[in-house]
Motif scaffolding. Structure first.
Motif, PDB file in Angstrom:
ATOM      1  N   LEU A  16       0.823  -1.204   0.000  1.00 52.79           N
ATOM      2  CA  LEU A  16       0.000   0.000   0.000  1.00 52.79           C
ATOM      3  C   LEU A  16       0.862   1.261   0.000  1.00 52.79           C
ATOM      4  O   LEU A  16       2.040   1.230   0.375  1.00 52.79           O
ATOM      5  CB  LEU A  16      -0.917   0.007   1.218  1.00 52.79           C
ATOM      6  N   SER A  17       0.247   2.355  -0.408  1.00 53.04           N
ATOM      7  CA  SER A  17       0.970   3.629  -0.518  1.00 53.04           C
ATOM      8  C   SER A  17       1.417   4.167   0.837  1.00 53.04           C
ATOM      9  O   SER A  17       2.321   4.990   0.906  1.00 53.04           O
ATOM     10  CB  SER A  17       0.096   4.664  -1.229  1.00 53.04           C
ATOM     11  N   ASN A  18       0.788   3.725   1.931  1.00 45.82           N
ATOM     12  CA  ASN A  18       1.181   4.181   3.264  1.00 45.82           C
ATOM     13  C   ASN A  18       2.262   3.295   3.878  1.00 45.82           C
ATOM     14  O   ASN A  18       2.459   3.309   5.098  1.00 45.82           O
ATOM     15  CB  ASN A  18      -0.033   4.249   4.185  1.00 45.82           C
ATOM     16  N   THR A  19       2.938   2.490   3.041  1.00 44.60           N
ATOM     17  CA  THR A  19       4.033   1.574   3.395  1.00 44.60           C
ATOM     18  C   THR A  19       3.552   0.307   4.112  1.00 44.60           C
ATOM     19  O   THR A  19       4.377  -0.547   4.468  1.00 44.60           O
ATOM     20  CB  THR A  19       5.110   2.250   4.268  1.00 44.60           C
ATOM     21  N   HIS A  20       2.256   0.145   4.337  1.00 46.62           N
ATOM     22  CA  HIS A  20       1.749  -1.077   4.955  1.00 46.62           C
ATOM     23  C   HIS A  20       1.763  -2.214   3.930  1.00 46.62           C
ATOM     24  O   HIS A  20       1.658  -1.997   2.711  1.00 46.62           O
ATOM     25  CB  HIS A  20       0.335  -0.871   5.474  1.00 46.62           C
ATOM     26  N   VAL A  21       1.850  -3.439   4.452  1.00 39.21           N
ATOM     27  CA  VAL A  21       1.817  -4.641   3.619  1.00 39.21           C
ATOM     28  C   VAL A  21       0.749  -5.572   4.179  1.00 39.21           C
ATOM     29  O   VAL A  21       0.719  -5.841   5.389  1.00 39.21           O
ATOM     30  CB  VAL A  21       3.186  -5.357   3.600  1.00 39.21           C
ATOM     31  N   VAL A  22      -0.130  -6.074   3.332  1.00 38.46           N
ATOM     32  CA  VAL A  22      -1.188  -6.998   3.741  1.00 38.46           C
ATOM     33  C   VAL A  22      -0.935  -8.338   3.063  1.00 38.46           C
ATOM     34  O   VAL A  22      -0.763  -8.412   1.842  1.00 38.46           O
ATOM     35  CB  VAL A  22      -2.583  -6.467   3.354  1.00 38.46           C
ATOM     36  N   ILE A  23      -0.900  -9.417   3.859  1.00 41.58           N
ATOM     37  CA  ILE A  23      -0.653 -10.765   3.347  1.00 41.58           C
ATOM     38  C   ILE A  23      -1.889 -11.613   3.585  1.00 41.58           C
ATOM     39  O   ILE A  23      -2.444 -11.637   4.688  1.00 41.58           O
ATOM     40  CB  ILE A  23       0.573 -11.394   4.033  1.00 41.58           C
ATOM     41  N   GLY A  24      -2.341 -12.289   2.557  1.00 39.33           N
ATOM     42  CA  GLY A  24      -3.536 -13.115   2.678  1.00 39.33           C
ATOM     43  C   GLY A  24      -3.918 -13.710   1.340  1.00 39.33           C
ATOM     44  O   GLY A  24      -3.058 -14.028   0.519  1.00 39.33           O
ATOM     45  N   GLU A  25      -5.215 -13.842   1.114  1.00 45.79           N
ATOM     46  CA  GLU A  25      -5.736 -14.402  -0.124  1.00 45.79           C
ATOM     47  C   GLU A  25      -6.670 -13.387  -0.774  1.00 45.79           C
ATOM     48  O   GLU A  25      -7.710 -13.060  -0.218  1.00 45.79           O
ATOM     49  CB  GLU A  25      -6.485 -15.710   0.148  1.00 45.79           C
ATOM     50  N   ILE A  26      -6.296 -12.887  -1.948  1.00 43.27           N
ATOM     51  CA  ILE A  26      -7.113 -11.907  -2.656  1.00 43.27           C
ATOM     52  C   ILE A  26      -8.386 -12.582  -3.163  1.00 43.27           C
ATOM     53  O   ILE A  26      -8.321 -13.607  -3.849  1.00 43.27           O
ATOM     54  CB  ILE A  26      -6.329 -11.285  -3.831  1.00 43.27           C
ATOM     55  N   GLN A  27      -9.531 -12.000  -2.810  1.00 41.28           N
ATOM     56  CA  GLN A  27     -10.815 -12.537  -3.257  1.00 41.28           C
ATOM     57  C   GLN A  27     -11.276 -11.880  -4.555  1.00 41.28           C
ATOM     58  O   GLN A  27     -11.691 -12.558  -5.495  1.00 41.28           O
ATOM     59  CB  GLN A  27     -11.879 -12.326  -2.170  1.00 41.28           C
ATOM     60  N   SER A  28     -11.198 -10.542  -4.585  1.00 38.19           N
ATOM     61  CA  SER A  28     -11.693  -9.825  -5.762  1.00 38.19           C
ATOM     62  C   SER A  28     -11.259  -8.375  -5.699  1.00 38.19           C
ATOM     63  O   SER A  28     -10.808  -7.879  -4.658  1.00 38.19           O
ATOM     64  CB  SER A  28     -13.227  -9.900  -5.837  1.00 38.19           C
ATOM     65  N   MET A  29     -11.397  -7.714  -6.829  1.00 39.83           N
ATOM     66  CA  MET A  29     -11.313  -6.256  -6.898  1.00 39.83           C
ATOM     67  C   MET A  29     -12.410  -5.812  -7.855  1.00 39.83           C
ATOM     68  O   MET A  29     -12.353  -6.047  -9.057  1.00 39.83           O
ATOM     69  CB  MET A  29      -9.948  -5.786  -7.396  1.00 39.83           C
ATOM     70  N   GLU A  30     -13.445  -5.217  -7.297  1.00 35.94           N
ATOM     71  CA  GLU A  30     -14.535  -4.688  -8.103  1.00 35.94           C
ATOM     72  C   GLU A  30     -15.091  -3.448  -7.416  1.00 35.94           C
ATOM     73  O   GLU A  30     -14.934  -3.261  -6.220  1.00 35.94           O
ATOM     74  CB  GLU A  30     -15.635  -5.727  -8.327  1.00 35.94           C
ATOM     75  N   TYR A  31     -15.726  -2.616  -8.231  1.00 36.65           N
ATOM     76  CA  TYR A  31     -16.223  -1.324  -7.738  1.00 36.65           C
ATOM     77  C   TYR A  31     -15.095  -0.479  -7.161  1.00 36.65           C
ATOM     78  O   TYR A  31     -15.312   0.350  -6.271  1.00 36.65           O
ATOM     79  CB  TYR A  31     -17.328  -1.514  -6.693  1.00 36.65           C
ATOM     80  N   GLY A  32     -13.853  -0.706  -7.633  1.00 38.02           N
ATOM     81  CA  GLY A  32     -12.716   0.066  -7.172  1.00 38.02           C
ATOM     82  C   GLY A  32     -12.215  -0.307  -5.796  1.00 38.02           C
ATOM     83  O   GLY A  32     -11.415   0.417  -5.203  1.00 38.02           O
ATOM     84  N   VAL A  33     -12.654  -1.474  -5.262  1.00 35.13           N
ATOM     85  CA  VAL A  33     -12.280  -1.900  -3.913  1.00 35.13           C
ATOM     86  C   VAL A  33     -11.690  -3.311  -3.970  1.00 35.13           C
ATOM     87  O   VAL A  33     -12.300  -4.226  -4.555  1.00 35.13           O
ATOM     88  CB  VAL A  33     -13.490  -1.874  -2.958  1.00 35.13           C
TER      89      VAL A  33
END
Length: 342
Positions: A27-44
């Motif tokens: 992420l742009s705030n230097t955070h990192v998220v680790i997991g399983e991506i479900q989807s990206m829709e509606y810009g989210v």
């Protein structure tokens, strides 16, 4: 033997970690998220993690990098639709490497990726459902209204199928007299994606409306469409084709059969957080009935709540400039409801 057991345990642990193969989101705030991506829709972007009971939702504009070996159905701004995995470009971090299962590789900026959905081979992983309903009772006029709406979507790389249903029941009681009316609408829509931004549509719509004296109207449609706008804020598409219209009315046992041309426009907008809007307009100039024109318009506004619930407003308008006897030109429905997506 004592040395062999720890080594065996370490091998098992490493193999288990590799099998899990988690996705990484930067992420742009230097955070990192680790997991399983479900989807990206509606810009989210939605990602499931082990350290939270609820899925994380992240604004796609805040994402600066993704590493994943998982397969996704990916839609790009430049009209491509494919099944592929995502990884970061080490040389140019502003671009993602999209590796197709067919072996081809391409590069795309984050703003060019407008849709992601986890692509498992299991049938149920490609399904999504919406269901909502509303109820109202007015004591002064002894009026009751009940409504239920449902929708199921199946998404694959080369086609999309949507089934829908809507049931509305009204009852007005006065002394010993009870008047009840109903409006029921069912159907399905299929889209088959061609190269570029073109697609083929097929649709079958069934309507029963006492307001328009319709015992049953069945409309089958086929046509060709094109996406005009597709980005992280809005989808706009148009289509044209032919329709076959079969009608039965309450005041006669006769069956009317006619053929029509079809003009259609769709918009799906989701530029505001948690708020979604969709609308569809269809116009049917008749080919076999002189000067007859029908039109359908539907619009839906949804506001997302926690736990996949939402509140919504639905509007439906049917118009016929040559209605049958004892029927009106317009059939208008407005609903407010609470629903759940899963």
């Amino acid at each position: 033997m004592r040395t062999f057991i720890p080594i065996l345990f370490l091998l098992f642990l490493c193999n288990n970690l590799l099998a899990q193969n988690p996705d990484t989101v930067f992420l742009s705030n230097t955070h990192v998220v680790i997991g399983e991506i479900q989807s990206m829709e509606y810009g989210v972007l939605t990602i499931e993690t082990e350290y939270s009971e609820d899925d994380f939702t992240i604004d796609w504009e805040e994402v600066i990098g993704v590493n994943s070996s998982s397969e996704f159905i990916i839609m790009l701004r430049n009209k491509y639709r494919l099944k592929a995995s995502l990884s970061m470009d080490a040389i140019n971090p502003d671009y993602m490497i999209i590796s197709s299962i067919e072996g081809a590789r391409m590069f795309a900026q984050f703003k060019d990726i407008v849709y992601l959905k986890s692509s498992e081979d299991r049938f149920w992983d490609k399904l999504s459902f919406d269901i909502d309903g509303g109820y109202s009772f007015t004591r002064a006029s002894n009026t009751t209204q009940f409504s239920v709406n449902g929708k199921a979507n199946y998404t694959d790389t080369h086609f999309f199928i949507n089934t829908y249903s809507s049931v509305i029941y009204n009852k007005v009681s006065e002394d010993t007299t009870t008047i009840s009316t109903s409006r029921n609408n069912y159907g399905f829509t299929a889209q088959f994606f061609l190269k570029g931004s073109w697609f083929i549509i097929g649709n079958n719509d069934i309507l029963q409306s006492e307001q328009q004296n319709l015992r049953l109207r069945t409309t089958g449609q086929i046509g060709l469409g094109k996406m005009l706008i597709r980005n992280n804020k809005v989808f706009v598409g148009v289509a044209t084709g032919l329709a076959s219209n079969t009608e039965r009315f309450y005041n006669t046992d006769d069956k009317d059969q006619s053929y029509e041309s079809l003009l259609q426009a769709n918009i799906n907008a989701y530029g505001y957080k948690d708020l979604r809007f969709s609308a569809q307009a269809q116009v049917y100039p008749s080919i076999t009935v002189k000067k007859r024109i029908r039109a359908n318009y539907t619009a839906t506004l949804k506001y997302d709540l926690p736990l996949d619930f939402y509140i919504g407003l639905n509007t439906t308008l049917n118009y016929d400039n040559q209605p049958t006897e004892d029927a009106t030109n317009f059939d208008f429905v407005f609903q407010s409801n609470v629903g759940w997506s899963f």
